[in-house]
Design a protein around this motif. Sequence first.
Motif, mmCIF file in Angstrom:
data_model
loop_
_atom_site.group_PDB
_atom_site.id
_atom_site.type_symbol
_atom_site.label_atom_id
_atom_site.label_comp_id
_atom_site.label_asym_id
_atom_site.label_seq_id
_atom_site.Cartn_x
_atom_site.Cartn_y
_atom_site.Cartn_z
ATOM 1 N N LEU A 132 0.826 -1.209 0.000
ATOM 2 C CA LEU A 132 0.000 0.000 0.000
ATOM 3 C C LEU A 132 0.860 1.259 0.000
ATOM 4 C CD1 LEU A 132 -2.794 -1.137 2.467
ATOM 5 C CD2 LEU A 132 -3.107 -0.546 0.066
ATOM 6 N N ALA A 133 1.950 1.234 0.751
ATOM 7 C CA ALA A 133 2.834 2.401 0.781
ATOM 8 C C ALA A 133 3.404 2.684 -0.601
ATOM 9 C CB ALA A 133 3.959 2.172 1.786
ATOM 10 N N GLY A 134 3.736 1.630 -1.348
ATOM 11 C CA GLY A 134 4.238 1.824 -2.703
ATOM 12 C C GLY A 134 3.200 2.451 -3.611
ATOM 13 N N GLN A 135 1.953 2.067 -3.448
ATOM 14 C CA GLN A 135 0.886 2.652 -4.266
ATOM 15 C C GLN A 135 0.617 4.107 -3.878
ATOM 16 O OE1 GLN A 135 -2.659 0.146 -4.503
ATOM 17 N NE2 GLN A 135 -1.438 -1.677 -4.147
ATOM 18 N N VAL A 136 0.590 4.364 -2.575
ATOM 19 C CA VAL A 136 0.294 5.724 -2.108
ATOM 20 C C VAL A 136 1.424 6.680 -2.448
ATOM 21 C CG1 VAL A 136 -0.062 7.136 -0.045
ATOM 22 C CG2 VAL A 136 -1.254 4.939 -0.280
ATOM 23 N N GLU A 137 2.671 6.201 -2.387
ATOM 24 C CA GLU A 137 3.829 7.080 -2.605
ATOM 25 C C GLU A 137 3.826 7.689 -3.999
ATOM 26 O OE1 GLU A 137 8.686 7.057 -1.908
ATOM 27 O OE2 GLU A 137 7.485 5.250 -1.522
ATOM 28 N N ALA A 138 3.176 7.025 -4.948
ATOM 29 C CA ALA A 138 3.102 7.564 -6.307
ATOM 30 C C ALA A 138 2.312 8.869 -6.359
ATOM 31 C CB ALA A 138 2.474 6.527 -7.234
ATOM 32 N N PHE A 142 4.578 5.812 7.293
ATOM 33 C CA PHE A 142 4.307 6.648 6.120
ATOM 34 C C PHE A 142 2.814 6.714 5.824
ATOM 35 C CE2 PHE A 142 3.498 6.306 1.472
ATOM 36 C CZ PHE A 142 3.778 7.615 1.121
ATOM 37 N N LEU A 143 2.138 5.564 5.880
ATOM 38 C CA LEU A 143 0.695 5.537 5.624
ATOM 39 C C LEU A 143 -0.062 6.336 6.686
ATOM 40 C CD1 LEU A 143 0.241 1.802 4.589
ATOM 41 C CD2 LEU A 143 0.175 3.811 3.089
ATOM 42 N N HIS A 144 0.311 6.177 7.944
ATOM 43 C CA HIS A 144 -0.313 6.948 9.012
ATOM 44 C C HIS A 144 -0.166 8.448 8.747
ATOM 45 C CE1 HIS A 144 -1.924 4.528 12.336
ATOM 46 N NE2 HIS A 144 -1.044 3.583 11.989
#
Length: 273
Positions: A210-216, A231-233
Motif C-alpha cells: 500500500l505504501a508503494g501505491q500511495v507514494e506515487a 508513512f501511511l499513518h
Amino acid sequence: MQDGILIGEGVVLDARPASFATRAGGALLDALATVVLFVVTASVVLGTTVDRLNEQWGNTLAVVLMVTFLVALPVAVETLTRGRSPGKLATGLRVVRDDGGPVRLRHAFVRALVGVFELWFTFGAVAMITSLANARGKRLGDLLAGTYAVRVRGARGWERPLVMAPDLAGWAHTADIRRLPDGLALRARQVLDRAARLAPSSRALLTDELAGQVEAYVAPGPPPGTPAEAFLHAVLHERRDRELVRGRAERERAAQRAEVLHRLPYAITDPRD
C-alpha cells in the motif's frame, strides 16, 4: 474485509449504496421541504413587494427565488452538512464522493444544477431511470459530480486512530498529496486499523504494498528509512486534516453566499422609487 467509507472526520461508514426506496424517500422529503419553503417565502416576499414592482422586476424576483431554492439552497445545505440534507438525515443517508470523502462545494453545485433538470423539470423520471440502471444507484447529477448516497445509520468508528510520527510532521505538512484513487485511502485505513491483529509477515507485506501505491501520489517522498506503516499513518493523518480545513473554509464560503442570496430579493426595488 468489511467495506467502509472514510470521511473527513476519520469515521468508517457502511459502504453499501442506499436502496432505491430509501433514496427516493429522502428525495421526496427534500422536495416537499423545498416546495413548502418556496411557497411561504414567495408569498411573503412577493406579497410585500408586488405593489412596488413593475411586471419586469416582478418576473426577475420570481426567477431569483427559483434559483435560490432550486440551486443555491441545496448547495449550501449539502456543503454545510457534508452531504446530509433534511431528507437524507431523516432516512439515514449521506452523499459522499466516489473515494468515500465528504462532498465539497463543487460536488454539491453540480448535483443541484443537474437536479433542476432531472428532478424538477422531469418530475424525477430521469433520476429514477439513471438510478435504477446504475450499480451504485447514482442519478445523473451523481455521475457528473462523482458522488453517491450511502447509508450511515449504525456506523461504527475506527478502532485504531491515525498517529502522526513527530519526525514526519514537518515533511507531511509541506508535501504535495494528490487525490488518491477511489478506494486506495480506504484500503490503507482498513489495514492500519487491523494491523495489530495481522501476522507480522502479512502486516509487513500489506503495508509495503500500500505504501508503494500511495507514494506515487505524494511528492516529495518520505525521508529515507521511513517505515511503510508510519508513512501511511502520516499521509492519511495529513489528508484528513486538510479535508477538515478545506471543509470548514467551503462551509464558511457557502454560508456567506447563502446570506448574500437571502438578502438579494429585498434589494430589488422599483427603479422609479
